[in-house]
Design a protein around this motif. Structure first.
Motif, short mmCIF file in Angstrom:
data_model
loop_
_atom_site.label_atom_id
_atom_site.label_comp_id
_atom_site.label_asym_id
_atom_site.label_seq_id
_atom_site.Cartn_x
_atom_site.Cartn_y
_atom_site.Cartn_z
N SER A 167 0.77 -1.15 0.11
CA SER A 167 -0.09 -0.01 0.00
C SER A 167 0.91 1.28 0.02
CB SER A 167 -0.87 -0.05 1.39
OG SER A 167 -1.74 -0.96 1.13
N SER A 168 0.12 2.40 -0.59
CA SER A 168 0.98 3.62 -0.32
C SER A 168 2.26 3.64 -1.32
CB SER A 168 0.79 4.33 1.05
OG SER A 168 -0.27 4.38 1.46
N ASN A 169 2.23 3.36 -2.26
CA ASN A 169 3.32 3.29 -3.17
C ASN A 169 2.88 4.12 -4.47
OD1 ASN A 169 6.03 2.24 -2.24
ND2 ASN A 169 4.25 0.71 -1.48
N GLY A 170 3.72 3.92 -5.71
CA GLY A 170 3.48 4.55 -6.98
C GLY A 170 3.16 3.50 -7.85
N LEU A 171 2.74 2.23 -7.42
CA LEU A 171 2.55 0.87 -8.43
C LEU A 171 1.52 1.22 -9.43
CD1 LEU A 171 2.91 -1.71 -5.66
CD2 LEU A 171 4.55 -1.22 -7.30
N LYS A 172 1.71 0.76 -10.70
CA LYS A 172 0.76 0.92 -11.80
C LYS A 172 0.54 -0.37 -12.52
CE LYS A 172 2.29 5.71 -12.84
NZ LYS A 172 2.76 6.60 -13.89
N GLY A 173 0.03 -0.54 -13.69
CA GLY A 173 -0.51 -1.75 -14.25
C GLY A 173 -1.67 -2.46 -13.80
N SER A 174 -1.75 -3.58 -14.14
CA SER A 174 -2.95 -4.29 -13.62
C SER A 174 -2.48 -5.40 -12.38
CB SER A 174 -3.49 -5.20 -14.84
OG SER A 174 -2.77 -5.83 -15.40
N LEU A 175 -3.76 -6.00 -11.79
CA LEU A 175 -3.49 -6.95 -10.95
C LEU A 175 -3.08 -8.25 -11.48
CD1 LEU A 175 -6.33 -6.10 -8.48
CD2 LEU A 175 -4.21 -5.54 -8.21
N PRO A 176 -1.77 -8.67 -11.23
CA PRO A 176 -1.49 -9.92 -12.21
C PRO A 176 -2.43 -11.30 -11.69
CG PRO A 176 -0.11 -9.46 -10.12
CD PRO A 176 -0.91 -8.56 -10.35
N LYS A 177 -2.72 -11.92 -12.68
CA LYS A 177 -3.49 -13.13 -12.45
C LYS A 177 -2.92 -14.32 -11.80
CE LYS A 177 -6.15 -12.62 -17.05
NZ LYS A 177 -6.18 -13.45 -18.11
N SER A 178 -1.55 -13.98 -11.54
CA SER A 178 -0.87 -15.18 -10.67
C SER A 178 -1.32 -14.93 -9.30
CB SER A 178 0.52 -14.95 -10.92
OG SER A 178 0.90 -13.53 -10.75
N LEU A 179 -1.87 -13.81 -9.14
CA LEU A 179 -2.24 -13.65 -7.46
C LEU A 179 -3.15 -14.77 -7.21
CD1 LEU A 179 -3.05 -9.88 -7.36
CD2 LEU A 179 -1.28 -11.13 -6.05
N GLY A 180 -3.80 -15.50 -7.94
CA GLY A 180 -4.52 -16.51 -7.72
C GLY A 180 -3.86 -17.84 -7.21
N SER A 181 -2.65 -17.78 -7.39
CA SER A 181 -1.68 -18.86 -6.86
C SER A 181 -1.37 -18.82 -5.59
CB SER A 181 -0.56 -18.67 -7.68
OG SER A 181 -0.54 -19.40 -8.99
N LEU A 182 -1.62 -17.51 -4.69
CA LEU A 182 -1.32 -17.21 -3.53
C LEU A 182 -2.30 -17.75 -2.56
CD1 LEU A 182 0.18 -13.78 -3.66
CD2 LEU A 182 1.39 -16.07 -3.98
#
Length: 295
Positions: A167-182
């Motif tokens: 949180s509270s950074n400057g991240l861009k782009g989309s949420l990676p689909k690989s999050l589903g592996s967590l």
């Protein structure tokens, strides 16, 4: 006489490779870290001429450094690349300091690392793609820095991860689909970045998720039906984004939430059949007086 000479050779060899009970390369890495982060100005500094087992925040087990915990200790400067020499490191906590520079890609060589906490610093740059090599990692906390770029797809390789807070950074782009592996993840904090795209349907596989904080980004589309599959979700914050539809939230179990924050102006058209009396809802504009840093 020969036995005595052999003993002296062995003693000298051992002394040259091990200092203060740890290998010389680990000692060198610690000293480089001390100088790179201006150790002489730390709140509690190290006496680098003393036994390393007496150094503040350093834990040694079986002759190897396994922990560095320098939380809120006035560290400045940068994390050196040589941190990778501490191969047995399990915990690295450098949170609440004034570190700058980038997170070195060599951090990914710490294959035994379980906890990496660098929150509340001034670290910039991207999360290295090689972060996925830290397959034993259980907590990655880097909120309130100046990280940029996108969340690397390799994040999905961290199968033991329980806490991910960027949180509270400057991240861009989309949420990676690989999050589903967590599938072990319990907390996902991405509050206040510039993340775009949609919430991937793969989120539905994260069955242990308790907290999902996506507020204050640029995420759009609709909230996917798969959110209703997250039976353990208790905190869900999605306000101040660009969602076009919240209709799928009618399928969630309203009794499971402790906090459900969304743009209040959409309740009439999206949640006609849901009683939110037990949950908290955010106003359309994020309240400055109540603004928090998700931790």
């Amino acid at each position: 006489m020969k036995n005595l000479l052999l003993y002296l050779v062995l003693l000298l060899t051992t002394t040259s490779s091990v200092f203060a009970g740890i290998p010389q390369k680990e000692m060198k890495a610690l000293v480089e870290f001390y100088h790179s982060t201006r150790g002489e100005h730390w709140t509690t500094t190290w006496d680098i001429t003393s036994d390393v087992t007496q150094w503040h925040g350093v834990k040694v087990v079986n002759g190897h450094v396994v922990e560095i915990n320098l939380f809120r200790n006035n560290l400045e400067g940068t994390i050196p690349k040589s941190i990778s020499k501490l191969k047995n490191l399990v915990l690295l906590n450098l949170a609440f300091n004034s570190l700058t520079g980038e997170l070195p890609a060599t951090i990914a060589d710490l294959s035994n690392l379980r906890v990496l906490k660098i929150e509340m610093n001034r670290i910039k740059g991207v999360l290295p793609e090689s972060i996925g090599n830290l397959t034993d990692l259980e907590e990655l906390s880097a909120f309130n820095n100046f990280l940029t770029g996108s969340i690397p797809e390799s994040i999905g390789e961290l199968g033991k991860l329980k806490i991910l807070n960027l949180s509270s950074n400057g991240l861009k782009g989309s949420l990676p689909k690989s999050l589903g592996s967590l599938t072990e993840l319990e907390v996902l904090g991405l509050f206040e970045n510039a993340i775009e795209g949609v919430i991937p349907v793969e989120i539905g596989t994260m069955g242990k998720l308790r907290e999902l904080v996506l507020a204050n980004n640029q995420i759009g589309g609709e909230v996917p039906f798969e959110v209703a599959q997250l039976a353990n979700l208790q905190i869900f914050q999605i306000q101040n984004n660009k969602f076009e539809s919240f209709n799928n939230l009618r399928y969630v179990n309203k009794d499971q939430f402790l906090v459900l924050d969304f743009d209040k102006g959409d309740t009439n058209k999206s949640f006609k059949d849901i009683d939110f009396s037990r949950t908290r809802m955010a106003d359309t504009e994020f309240e400055e007086s109540g603004q928090k840093v998700y931790k």
